[in-house]
Design a protein around this motif. Sequence first.
Motif, mmCIF file in Angstrom:
data_model
loop_
_atom_site.group_PDB
_atom_site.id
_atom_site.type_symbol
_atom_site.label_atom_id
_atom_site.label_comp_id
_atom_site.label_asym_id
_atom_site.label_seq_id
_atom_site.Cartn_x
_atom_site.Cartn_y
_atom_site.Cartn_z
ATOM 1 N N PHE A 218 6.330 2.702 4.109
ATOM 2 C CA PHE A 218 5.152 2.224 3.386
ATOM 3 C C PHE A 218 4.435 1.136 4.183
ATOM 4 C CE2 PHE A 218 7.237 4.062 -0.304
ATOM 5 C CZ PHE A 218 6.184 4.456 -1.102
ATOM 6 N N LYS B 258 -0.664 -1.728 -3.469
ATOM 7 C CA LYS B 258 -1.316 -0.834 -4.437
ATOM 8 C C LYS B 258 -0.300 -0.343 -5.470
ATOM 9 C CE LYS B 258 -4.016 3.441 -4.672
ATOM 10 N NZ LYS B 258 -4.553 4.557 -3.904
ATOM 11 N N GLU B 259 0.867 0.044 -5.014
ATOM 12 C CA GLU B 259 1.921 0.535 -5.914
ATOM 13 C C GLU B 259 2.377 -0.576 -6.870
ATOM 14 O OE1 GLU B 259 4.377 3.446 -7.513
ATOM 15 O OE2 GLU B 259 2.855 3.708 -5.968
ATOM 16 N N GLU C 136 -0.215 -0.001 1.004
ATOM 17 C CA GLU C 136 0.342 0.988 0.073
ATOM 18 C C GLU C 136 1.294 0.331 -0.924
ATOM 19 O OE1 GLU C 136 0.465 5.002 2.843
ATOM 20 O OE2 GLU C 136 2.040 3.485 3.074
ATOM 21 N N LEU C 137 2.099 -0.579 -0.432
ATOM 22 C CA LEU C 137 3.047 -1.286 -1.287
ATOM 23 C C LEU C 137 2.318 -2.167 -2.295
ATOM 24 C CD1 LEU C 137 6.029 -1.591 -1.820
ATOM 25 C CD2 LEU C 137 6.089 -3.431 -0.138
ATOM 26 N N VAL D 266 2.183 -0.536 -11.032
ATOM 27 C CA VAL D 266 3.357 -0.759 -11.866
ATOM 28 C C VAL D 266 3.142 -1.969 -12.766
ATOM 29 C CG1 VAL D 266 5.798 -1.398 -11.836
ATOM 30 C CG2 VAL D 266 4.951 0.377 -10.286
#
Length: 90
Positions: free
Chosen positions: A65, A72-73, A69-70, A77
């Motif tokens: 990642f 965004k994730e 990307e991290l 969550v």
Amino acid sequence: MEEQFIKPTERGQVTIPKEMREKLQINQNTRLRVYIDGNKVVLEPVSPLDLILKELEVEAREKGFTRQELDKEIAMVRERLMKELYSEGQ
């Protein structure tokens, strides 16, 4: 709290004095981070959240990642969790 002198066992183990354990609420289930700071060995209680974040960091690296990307994730969550926790009764 008064300083105390302790001696490592043959295997390098030390006992944290009872008064210090009680003050910091350290018990047999407490995870401790150990590191060197200059010429000191530091033992620091770790929160369960710190452990989860460390596990996530390791997994994200293993899966390749990117930081974006991290982030965004994590945002997705966090948003879902906030909805679940605070929108239930409304």
